[in-house]
Design a protein around this motif. Structure first.
Motif, PDB file in Angstrom:
ATOM      1  N   GLN A  15      20.950  10.094  -3.684  1.00 31.43           N
ATOM      2  CA  GLN A  15      22.146   9.328  -3.324  1.00 31.43           C
ATOM      3  C   GLN A  15      22.686   8.603  -4.538  1.00 31.43           C
ATOM      4  N   GLN A  16      23.974   8.733  -4.776  1.00 22.67           N
ATOM      5  CA  GLN A  16      24.669   7.984  -5.831  1.00 22.67           C
ATOM      6  C   GLN A  16      23.968   8.152  -7.183  1.00 22.67           C
ATOM      7  N   GLY A  17      23.495   9.375  -7.472  1.00 25.30           N
ATOM      8  CA  GLY A  17      22.846   9.651  -8.743  1.00 25.30           C
ATOM      9  C   GLY A  17      21.453   9.070  -8.861  1.00 25.30           C
ATOM     10  N   ASN A  18      20.765   8.901  -7.734  1.00 25.09           N
ATOM     11  CA  ASN A  18      19.406   8.369  -7.720  1.00 25.09           C
ATOM     12  C   ASN A  18      18.509   9.225  -6.839  1.00 25.09           C
ATOM     13  N   LEU A  19      17.272   9.398  -7.275  1.00 20.92           N
ATOM     14  CA  LEU A  19      16.219   9.954  -6.437  1.00 20.92           C
ATOM     15  C   LEU A  19      15.628   8.821  -5.612  1.00 20.92           C
ATOM     16  N   ILE A  20      15.474   9.040  -4.306  1.00 22.87           N
ATOM     17  CA  ILE A  20      14.896   8.029  -3.434  1.00 22.87           C
ATOM     18  C   ILE A  20      13.708   8.641  -2.702  1.00 22.87           C
ATOM     19  N   ILE A  21      12.521   8.103  -2.966  1.00 26.48           N
ATOM     20  CA  ILE A  21      11.316   8.489  -2.232  1.00 26.48           C
ATOM     21  C   ILE A  21      11.005   7.362  -1.253  1.00 26.48           C
ATOM     22  N   THR A  22      10.948   7.704   0.022  1.00 20.46           N
ATOM     23  CA  THR A  22      10.810   6.703   1.078  1.00 20.46           C
ATOM     24  C   THR A  22       9.455   6.816   1.759  1.00 20.46           C
ATOM     25  N   ALA A  23       8.737   5.721   1.810  1.00 20.67           N
ATOM     26  CA  ALA A  23       7.498   5.623   2.584  1.00 20.67           C
ATOM     27  C   ALA A  23       7.838   5.009   3.938  1.00 20.67           C
ATOM     28  N   LYS A  24       7.391   5.677   5.017  1.00 23.34           N
ATOM     29  CA  LYS A  24       7.705   5.230   6.365  1.00 23.34           C
ATOM     30  C   LYS A  24       6.426   5.028   7.169  1.00 23.34           C
ATOM     31  N   LYS A  25       6.491   4.144   8.119  1.00 29.37           N
ATOM     32  CA  LYS A  25       5.408   4.012   9.104  1.00 29.37           C
ATOM     33  C   LYS A  25       5.797   4.870  10.297  1.00 29.37           C
ATOM     34  N   GLU A  26       5.232   6.061  10.355  1.00 28.93           N
ATOM     35  CA  GLU A  26       5.515   6.995  11.434  1.00 28.93           C
ATOM     36  C   GLU A  26       4.352   7.984  11.520  1.00 28.93           C
ATOM     37  N   SER A  27       4.065   8.430  12.702  1.00 34.46           N
ATOM     38  CA  SER A  27       2.961   9.363  12.904  1.00 34.46           C
ATOM     39  C   SER A  27       3.416  10.778  12.611  1.00 34.46           C
ATOM     40  N   PHE A  28       2.672  11.466  11.739  1.00 35.08           N
ATOM     41  CA  PHE A  28       2.971  12.858  11.440  1.00 35.08           C
ATOM     42  C   PHE A  28       1.740  13.484  10.804  1.00 35.08           C
ATOM     43  N   GLY A  29       1.412  14.695  11.223  1.00 34.13           N
ATOM     44  CA  GLY A  29       0.306  15.419  10.621  1.00 34.13           C
ATOM     45  C   GLY A  29      -1.029  14.708  10.738  1.00 34.13           C
ATOM     46  N   GLY A  30      -1.188  13.908  11.785  1.00 32.33           N
ATOM     47  CA  GLY A  30      -2.427  13.185  11.977  1.00 32.33           C
ATOM     48  C   GLY A  30      -2.537  11.904  11.175  1.00 32.33           C
ATOM     49  N   LYS A  31      -1.465  11.511  10.493  1.00 29.08           N
ATOM     50  CA  LYS A  31      -1.439  10.278   9.703  1.00 29.08           C
ATOM     51  C   LYS A  31      -0.406   9.318  10.279  1.00 29.08           C
ATOM     52  N   GLU A  32      -0.556   8.042   9.947  1.00 31.32           N
ATOM     53  CA  GLU A  32       0.341   7.018  10.493  1.00 31.32           C
ATOM     54  C   GLU A  32       1.467   6.642   9.538  1.00 31.32           C
ATOM     55  N   TYR A  33       1.488   7.263   8.363  1.00 30.00           N
ATOM     56  CA  TYR A  33       2.531   6.991   7.370  1.00 30.00           C
ATOM     57  C   TYR A  33       2.984   8.312   6.755  1.00 30.00           C
ATOM     58  N   THR A  34       4.245   8.358   6.336  1.00 31.96           N
ATOM     59  CA  THR A  34       4.764   9.515   5.612  1.00 31.96           C
ATOM     60  C   THR A  34       5.408   9.045   4.310  1.00 31.96           C
ATOM     61  N   SER A  35       5.498   9.964   3.360  1.00 26.86           N
ATOM     62  CA  SER A  35       6.138   9.670   2.081  1.00 26.86           C
ATOM     63  C   SER A  35       6.433  11.008   1.407  1.00 26.86           C
ATOM     64  N   SER A  36       6.723  10.990   0.102  1.00 24.73           N
ATOM     65  CA  SER A  36       6.962  12.224  -0.645  1.00 24.73           C
ATOM     66  C   SER A  36       6.272  12.169  -1.992  1.00 24.73           C
ATOM     67  N   PRO A  94      10.820   0.865   6.296  1.00 23.00           N
ATOM     68  CA  PRO A  94      10.515   1.747   5.172  1.00 23.00           C
ATOM     69  C   PRO A  94      10.515   1.016   3.830  1.00 23.00           C
ATOM     70  N   GLN A  95       9.848   1.629   2.848  1.00 21.01           N
ATOM     71  CA  GLN A  95       9.860   1.175   1.467  1.00 21.01           C
ATOM     72  C   GLN A  95      10.357   2.328   0.584  1.00 21.01           C
ATOM     73  N   HIS A  96      11.055   1.965  -0.512  1.00 19.65           N
ATOM     74  CA  HIS A  96      11.712   2.987  -1.322  1.00 19.65           C
ATOM     75  C   HIS A  96      11.396   2.823  -2.810  1.00 19.65           C
ATOM     76  N   MET A  97      11.106   3.934  -3.464  1.00 21.90           N
ATOM     77  CA  MET A  97      11.146   3.985  -4.920  1.00 21.90           C
ATOM     78  C   MET A  97      12.429   4.715  -5.306  1.00 21.90           C
ATOM     79  N   ILE A  98      13.238   4.050  -6.113  1.00 23.72           N
ATOM     80  CA  ILE A  98      14.542   4.574  -6.507  1.00 23.72           C
ATOM     81  C   ILE A  98      14.492   4.899  -7.999  1.00 23.72           C
ATOM     82  N   VAL A  99      14.729   6.155  -8.350  1.00 24.44           N
ATOM     83  CA  VAL A  99      14.669   6.592  -9.744  1.00 24.44           C
ATOM     84  C   VAL A  99      16.052   7.024 -10.192  1.00 24.44           C
ATOM     85  N   ASP A 100      16.562   6.371 -11.223  1.00 31.41           N
ATOM     86  CA  ASP A 100      17.882   6.674 -11.767  1.00 31.41           C
ATOM     87  C   ASP A 100      17.839   7.913 -12.655  1.00 31.41           C
TER      88      ASP A 100
END
Length: 282
Positions: free
Chosen positions: A92-113, A268-274
């Motif tokens: 978004q707007q020339g930035n990479l955004i990796i978002t950590a979320k509290k959500e159940s998926f794949g047997g885990k309670e958190y997701t991210s990238s 959610p929490q975000h790491m934003i890379v320009d």
């Protein structure tokens, strides 16, 4: 960011935004991209810009990056709690955004990238600048780092690891980042690290530039162009650091170093890379 397992997936995600163009976190809130912070030049005397990614466009450039998916082996070797998914990466707007979320998926309670340049972009030596805003909160663990390109054949730590930036959140630690190397010494893992602490504020407030200057003799770590750590890599057992490395960008949740999230943690929490830029000597 100790590393013991790799698995790749070529799935890529597109940016999702709300109607006014503000990035959507996917959990009912929007992402605020800071407009302030440190920046670095696009050129240095005696050096050439050999590669950069400014994260323009609507999707991650698959010529540069591959997604890693899942929870790895033993939580990527660190007992991490998240499941990595391509859907947690947006541009978004020339930035990479990796978002950590509290959500159940794949047997885990958190997701991210977690994204890597393995088999696509690798480098030996130069100055690397990465401009980023970091997430915050107990249990959050963002990292901008590198592994030796021979990882698949020699494993870790024999491949070598260069942690350009790691931050462990919570307990007042969001004002400090760490720069570390890991390697194999007499058949065991060795490491050497340093840290940089802001005089005020946290690394989630605005952009900072995390850098290394790396050659055949040493690796130096900088934050906002201020050197805070150096290692002499000339000893024979540090030969890992005279070879090619690839990039890894990720946001982990939990793990041996930061500990688990608690009642104070928010998502959610975000790491934003320009940008990421690699300069090498002429």
């Amino acid at each position: 960011m100790n590393f013991l397992f790799i698995a790749t997936c070529l799935s890529l995600s597109c940016c999702v935004s709300d109607e006014d163009g503000t990035p959507d976190s996917g959990q009912g809130s929007t992402i605020t991209i800071p407009t302030t912070g440190f920046n670095t030049p696009t050129s240095y005397d005696g050096m050439t810009l050999v590669w950069e990614d400014n994260f323009d466009g609507n999707a991650l450039n698959e010529a540069n990056w591959t997604h890693e998916v899942g929870n790895g082996q033993n939580g990527w070797g660190n007992n991490e709690l998240q499941y990595y998914r391509p859907q947690n990466t947006t541009l978004q707007q020339g930035n990479l955004i990796i978002t950590a979320k509290k959500e159940s998926f794949g047997g885990k309670e958190y997701t991210s990238s977690r994204i890597i340049t393995k088999d696509k972009k690798q480098f030996r030596y130069g100055r690397i600048d990465i401009r980023a805003v970091l997430p915050k909160g107990q249990g959050i663990w963002p990292a901008l780092w590198m592994l030796g390109s021979n990882f698949s054949t020699v494993g870790w730590p024999a491949c070598g690891e260069i942690d350009i930036m790691e931050m462990v959140g919570g307990q007042g630690r969001e004002n400090t980042v760490h720069g570390t190397v890991h390697w194999e010494h007499d058949g065991s893992r060795a490491e050497f690290g340093g840290n940089y602490k802001l005089s005020s504020g946290t690394f989630s407030d605005e952009f900072h530039v995390f850098s290394i200057v790396w050659d055949a003799q040493s690796i130096r770590w900088l934050v906002d162009n201020k050197q805070y750590h150096v290692i002499d890599t000339q000893p024979a057992q540090l030969d890992e650091f005279r070879r090619n490395f690839f990039f890894i960008f990720n946001v982990a949740v939990g793990g041996n170093w930061p500990g688990s999230p608690d009642a104070t943690s928010t998502y959610p929490q975000h790491m934003i890379v320009d940008f990421v830029r690699v300069f090498q000597s002429n």
